[in-house]
Scaffold this active site. Structure first.
Site, PDB file in Angstrom:
ATOM      1  N   SER A 208      36.989   4.018 -78.115  1.00  0.00           N
ATOM      2  CA  SER A 208      37.512   5.224 -77.469  1.00  0.00           C
ATOM      3  C   SER A 208      36.438   6.277 -77.217  1.00  0.00           C
ATOM      4  CB  SER A 208      38.664   5.813 -78.289  1.00  0.00           C
ATOM      5  OG  SER A 208      38.279   5.980 -79.639  1.00  0.00           O
ATOM      6  N   HIS A 265      35.709  11.305 -79.742  1.00  0.00           N
ATOM      7  CA  HIS A 265      36.235  11.472 -78.388  1.00  0.00           C
ATOM      8  C   HIS A 265      35.555  12.630 -77.657  1.00  0.00           C
ATOM      9  CE1 HIS A 265      40.308   9.499 -79.687  1.00  0.00           C
ATOM     10  NE2 HIS A 265      39.275   8.675 -79.771  1.00  0.00           N
TER      11      HIS A 265
END
Length: 289
Positions: A208, A265
């Protein structure tokens, strides 16, 4: 209309047959020479179609005297054809799948410990982590990037794999396999290290952080140097940014989805925007010359 480089080939490759095919089909184009390569430029809105046409008729079709209808020749490539031109994207996904099977999606601690950011050992019900400096001193530099291959659960693997395929092959088709691998490793390094700084010794993994890096790269690159390969649907960009904000709010963890690597992220997105800025400015300057 914006022209984009759809093909970059060695000077030894004979493009004359394909150029005649484009002329017969009345496709706007031009060929230039840059850094020892011949570059074919076409309008951005038909670049993918022209690339597909070249894959089917690289030498042109000199024996055919009739015009080839555009609707019959210019078609979107199928999955197998996309796979053949997305080797680096497929390689990363294959490695991720192999790691998922070997580690039993994170349940096999004896295997997963070789890929985590910090080495560890399990003593009773406790996990004891090895300091990062000790692992690096032992030559285990791969730990800086290999957490991207670890996934915890089939949904985690499927979602990350789907988005890496969607974003990775865009960059590979535009900037090449080497650049995609380099960006993937850079985004993994930055997002993993940032997550470690914010969360301390812990188990984390997944693509991610890399995905947000790829997203930021495509987003800013496209703003500065528009290219159809990086043109993301507005809904996709909004959805991923909203999801990032929801994760930062803590709501996702509260409803039982586990801990979210928010630092990975955010840092992935920021470093991706930075590389997109550099790449977009360089490409815009190159086109202006």
């Amino acid at each position: 209309m914006t022209a984009v480089a759809v093909l970059r080939l060695p000077l030894a490759v004979d493009l004359s047959g394909f150029v005649k095919l484009l002329q017969r089909m009345q496709v706007p184009h031009r060929v230039s020479e840059e850094a020892g390569e011949q570059v074919l430029w076409v309008p951005a809105n038909i670049s993918e179609d022209v690339r597909s046409l070249y894959e089917r008729f690289p030498a042109g079709d000199p024996d055919q005297q009739l015009d080839i209808p555009m609707t019959q020749t210019l078609q979107r490539p199928g999955f197998v054809e996309q796979l053949r031109h997305s080797k680096a994207t497929a390689l990363v996904l294959l490695l991720t799948l192999i790691v998922a099977m070997v580690t039993l999606l994170g349940d096999n601690l004896e295997t997963i410990r070789w890929l985590t950011f910090l080495d560890f050992r399990v003593v009773g019900e406790y996990i004891h982590f090895t300091p990062l400096a000790d692992s690096l001193a032992a030559g285990q530099w791969w730990r800086l990037v290999t957490p991207m291959l670890i996934h915890f659960g089939i949904l985690h693997l499927a979602m990350n794999g789907m988005w890496y395929w969607e974003l990775g092959r865009r960059i590979e088709s535009r900037q090449g396999s080497i650049n995609l691998i380099g960006l993937t490793l850079l985004f993994s390094l930055v997002s993993n290290y940032t997550q470690y700084l914010f969360s301390g010794p812990s188990l984390f993994g997944g693509l991610s952080g890399v995905l947000y890096g790829l997203l930021g790269h495509c987003w800013i690159f496209q703003l500065l140097s528009p290219n159809p390969a990086y043109r993301l649907p507005r809904g996709v960009l909004v959805m991923m940014l909203v999801w990032l904000l929801v994760c930062l709010s803590g709501l996702v963890s509260m409803i039982g989805f586990g801990q979210i690597a928010n630092a990975a992220h955010v840092s992935g997105l920021l470093i991706g925007c930075f590389t997109g800025l550099l790449g977009g400015l360089y490409n815009r300057r190159k086109l202006a010359v």
